[in-house]
Structure formats: C-alpha cells, structure tokens
Design a protein around this motif. Structure first.
Motif, PDB file in Angstrom:
ATOM      1  N   SER A 172      30.346 -23.900 -36.961  1.00  0.00           N
ATOM      2  CA  SER A 172      29.828 -22.566 -37.239  1.00  0.00           C
ATOM      3  C   SER A 172      29.961 -21.646 -36.028  1.00  0.00           C
ATOM      4  CB  SER A 172      28.360 -22.652 -37.660  1.00  0.00           C
ATOM      5  OG  SER A 172      27.603 -23.219 -36.606  1.00  0.00           O
ATOM      6  N   ILE A 173      30.241 -22.191 -34.846  1.00  0.00           N
ATOM      7  CA  ILE A 173      30.333 -21.391 -33.622  1.00  0.00           C
ATOM      8  C   ILE A 173      31.773 -20.979 -33.329  1.00  0.00           C
ATOM      9  CG2 ILE A 173      29.955 -21.427 -31.129  1.00  0.00           C
ATOM     10  CD1 ILE A 173      27.671 -23.431 -31.669  1.00  0.00           C
ATOM     11  N   ILE A 174      32.696 -21.918 -33.421  1.00  0.00           N
ATOM     12  CA  ILE A 174      34.097 -21.649 -33.089  1.00  0.00           C
ATOM     13  C   ILE A 174      34.805 -21.118 -34.335  1.00  0.00           C
ATOM     14  CG2 ILE A 174      36.265 -22.663 -32.298  1.00  0.00           C
ATOM     15  CD1 ILE A 174      34.590 -24.736 -30.803  1.00  0.00           C
ATOM     16  N   THR A 175      35.396 -19.947 -34.197  1.00  0.00           N
ATOM     17  CA  THR A 175      36.081 -19.306 -35.325  1.00  0.00           C
ATOM     18  C   THR A 175      37.589 -19.364 -35.124  1.00  0.00           C
ATOM     19  OG1 THR A 175      36.085 -17.140 -34.260  1.00  0.00           O
ATOM     20  CG2 THR A 175      34.136 -17.713 -35.599  1.00  0.00           C
TER      21      THR A 175
ATOM     22  N   GLU B  21      42.738 -16.826 -29.693  1.00  0.00           N
ATOM     23  CA  GLU B  21      42.599 -16.327 -28.329  1.00  0.00           C
ATOM     24  C   GLU B  21      42.908 -17.431 -27.317  1.00  0.00           C
ATOM     25  OE1 GLU B  21      39.213 -14.393 -25.362  1.00  0.00           O
ATOM     26  OE2 GLU B  21      38.839 -14.442 -27.525  1.00  0.00           O
ATOM     27  N   LEU B  22      42.457 -18.645 -27.592  1.00  0.00           N
ATOM     28  CA  LEU B  22      42.746 -19.768 -26.711  1.00  0.00           C
ATOM     29  C   LEU B  22      44.241 -20.058 -26.665  1.00  0.00           C
ATOM     30  CD1 LEU B  22      41.670 -22.065 -24.930  1.00  0.00           C
ATOM     31  CD2 LEU B  22      41.439 -23.444 -27.003  1.00  0.00           C
ATOM     32  N   GLU B  23      44.904 -20.011 -27.814  1.00  0.00           N
ATOM     33  CA  GLU B  23      46.349 -20.247 -27.858  1.00  0.00           C
ATOM     34  C   GLU B  23      47.123 -19.175 -27.101  1.00  0.00           C
ATOM     35  OE1 GLU B  23      46.683 -22.550 -32.162  1.00  0.00           O
ATOM     36  OE2 GLU B  23      47.037 -20.401 -32.089  1.00  0.00           O
TER      37      GLU B  23
ATOM     38  N   LEU C  68      42.551 -19.286 -22.469  1.00  0.00           N
ATOM     39  CA  LEU C  68      41.146 -19.169 -22.103  1.00  0.00           C
ATOM     40  C   LEU C  68      40.419 -18.437 -23.219  1.00  0.00           C
ATOM     41  CD1 LEU C  68      38.897 -19.395 -19.883  1.00  0.00           C
ATOM     42  CD2 LEU C  68      39.539 -17.066 -19.226  1.00  0.00           C
ATOM     43  N   VAL C  69      39.221 -18.903 -23.520  1.00  0.00           N
ATOM     44  CA  VAL C  69      38.400 -18.218 -24.508  1.00  0.00           C
ATOM     45  C   VAL C  69      36.948 -18.269 -24.047  1.00  0.00           C
ATOM     46  CG1 VAL C  69      38.058 -20.243 -25.987  1.00  0.00           C
ATOM     47  CG2 VAL C  69      37.874 -17.986 -26.970  1.00  0.00           C
ATOM     48  N   VAL C  70      36.255 -17.167 -24.222  1.00  0.00           N
ATOM     49  CA  VAL C  70      34.838 -17.096 -23.881  1.00  0.00           C
ATOM     50  C   VAL C  70      34.077 -16.950 -25.192  1.00  0.00           C
ATOM     51  CG1 VAL C  70      33.036 -15.786 -22.688  1.00  0.00           C
ATOM     52  CG2 VAL C  70      35.315 -16.041 -21.656  1.00  0.00           C
ATOM     53  N   ILE C  71      33.149 -17.853 -25.421  1.00  0.00           N
ATOM     54  CA  ILE C  71      32.339 -17.818 -26.639  1.00  0.00           C
ATOM     55  C   ILE C  71      30.915 -17.497 -26.223  1.00  0.00           C
ATOM     56  CG2 ILE C  71      31.578 -19.086 -28.678  1.00  0.00           C
ATOM     57  CD1 ILE C  71      34.060 -20.861 -28.322  1.00  0.00           C
TER      58      ILE C  71
END
Length: 122
Positions: free
Chosen positions: A85-88, A94-96, A100-103
C-alpha cells in the motif's frame, strides 16, 4: 579368442583410427588384445581430464540456456504485503529512471527520531 572385423563405415573408420592411435593397425583384430591396449591407454589423468571437460561443458551449456526469467518469482509471490500500500507504480518508475526514490511518510515520527539519534551516535 574372439575376432572382430572393422568395416569401412564412418563409425567403423573412427574406431579404426582410434585403434591405430594406440598401436592396433590390423583391420582384423583380436578383441581381448584390443581391450587390453585400450585399458592400458586409459590413465587417471585422462579420465580426470575427460570428467573436467564434460562437467565444464555441461555447466556452460546449462548457464547459456538458463534465463533470469526462469528463476524469477512472479510479482504476486515477490510482493511484501505491508509495503504494497506504500510503494506505488510511480515510485517504481522513478527508481528505474533516477536510480533513487524518496517515499514520504513511511516512518512514524517516533521511529524517525530513534533513527536520527542512532545515526548521530555513529
């Protein structure tokens, strides 16, 4: 004693050449004498070399035919329910793209406080 006659067929020619390499030149040979020379020509080094060659060839062949998709789990098997439910999908994209991705809002304020304290101690 048994006698074997080599015929001039491709397989028989291969055997005939093999026999010639170990010193048997007659087209009509004594089977027991031939077996004795073949057994005498076999050494531990030759057996080990053949085993290593075969094992290496099989390993490389198996690695060549294997793909990473065969070993991969399906998306449903690989997911971690608490984070689903957190990672969309946007986070994944964005990570790809950026490596880097900031959640935001994943850690509670208390947990974040403890993390910052531990980092300062290090």
């Amino acid at each position: 004693s048994e006698t074997t006659t080599c015929f001039h067929l491709p397989l028989a020619t291969s055997f005939s050449l093999a026999y010639q390499r170990i010193g048997i030149t007659s087209t009509s040979i004594n089977t027991s004498a031939a077996m004795n020379k073949i057994v005498a020509a076999i050494s531990l080094d030759r057996v080990a070399l053949a085993a290593v060659t075969l094992a290496s060839t099989l390993t490389i062949g198996e690695a060549y035919t294997r793909t990473s998709l065969v070993d991969a789990d399906s998306a449903k098997e690989a997911r971690y329910p608490p984070l689903s439910s957190i990672i969309t999908e946007a986070h994944v994209r964005e990570l790809e793209e950026n490596d880097l991705v900031v959640i935001h809002n994943v850690l509670s304020a208390t947990t974040l406080k403890h993390v910052r304290e531990n980092i300062e101690k290090l």
